[in-house]
Design an enzyme around this catalytic site. Structure first.
Site, short mmCIF file in Angstrom:
data_model
loop_
_atom_site.label_atom_id
_atom_site.label_comp_id
_atom_site.label_asym_id
_atom_site.label_seq_id
_atom_site.Cartn_x
_atom_site.Cartn_y
_atom_site.Cartn_z
CG ASP A 80 -2.06 0.95 1.12
OD1 ASP A 80 -3.22 0.50 1.04
OD2 ASP A 80 -1.81 2.19 1.08
CB ILE A 81 0.81 4.25 -2.17
CG1 ILE A 81 1.91 5.15 -2.73
CG2 ILE A 81 -0.46 5.03 -1.87
CD1 ILE A 81 1.60 5.70 -4.12
CG ASN B 255 -12.31 -0.83 3.71
OD1 ASN B 255 -12.69 -1.23 4.79
ND2 ASN B 255 -11.15 -0.20 3.56
N GLY C 33 -16.59 2.22 3.34
CA GLY C 33 -15.37 3.05 3.32
C GLY C 33 -14.43 2.74 2.17
CG HIS D 146 -8.51 -3.24 -2.36
ND1 HIS D 146 -9.45 -2.53 -3.09
CD2 HIS D 146 -8.33 -2.55 -1.21
CE1 HIS D 146 -9.81 -1.45 -2.42
NE2 HIS D 146 -9.15 -1.45 -1.27
CG HIS E 102 -6.58 -3.04 2.96
ND1 HIS E 102 -5.79 -1.96 2.66
CD2 HIS E 102 -7.82 -2.73 2.48
CE1 HIS E 102 -6.50 -1.03 2.03
NE2 HIS E 102 -7.73 -1.48 1.91
#
Ligand code: AMP
Ligand code: ZN
Length: 116
Positions: free
Chosen positions: A31-32, A87, A93, A100, A102
């Protein structure tokens, strides 16, 4: 594939990512904007908007992603445990509308919901 979708562009290699894993069906990348020392995401290469849109035809893919999440988490040093977050939709959210998972861990992971 969806033309304007950020994660489809990453899957196609049009936007760079810090890759964790790739096969014919799934791409995983960091994740960026990580919320913990380890924070990466697994995305299906196929454009699926969210779990709200998923159906029986995605069952094998979703199962594969869950098992990969655990395998990759351990490979990233999270043998002690990790959090998975999916999400789904505006009400959940979600900000990037390509499904995806997380995977978050390392450091202090607080309880997800604070109870009074
Ligand atoms: P969500 O809120 O579940 O839709 O999560 C979207 C996630 O994508 C956020 O955690 C962002 O930090 C992450 N993100 C956005 N753009 C990029 C990018 N170019 N590369 C990697 N992660 C990204
Ligand atoms: Zn997409």
């Amino acid at each position: 594939m969806s033309g304007n979708c950020l994660f489809c562009k990453i899957v196609r290699g049009e936007i760079p990512c810090r890759k964790v894993y790739e096969d014919d069906d799934v791409l995983a990348f960091h994740d960026i904007n990580p919320v913990a020392p380890v924070h990466f995401m697994l995305v299906p290469k196929q454009h699926v908007v969210s779990l709200l849109e998923a159906d029986e035809s995605h069952a094998a893919l979703l199962g594969k992603m869950m098992l990969l999440a655990s395998r990759l988490a351990k490979e990233q040093g999270l043998e002690n445990g990790f959090r998975t977050v999916i999400n789904s939709g505006k009400g959940g959210g979600q900000e990037v509308f390509h499904l995806h998972v997380h995977v978050i861990g390392g450091g202090n992971i607080p309880p997800m919901v604070k109870r009074s």
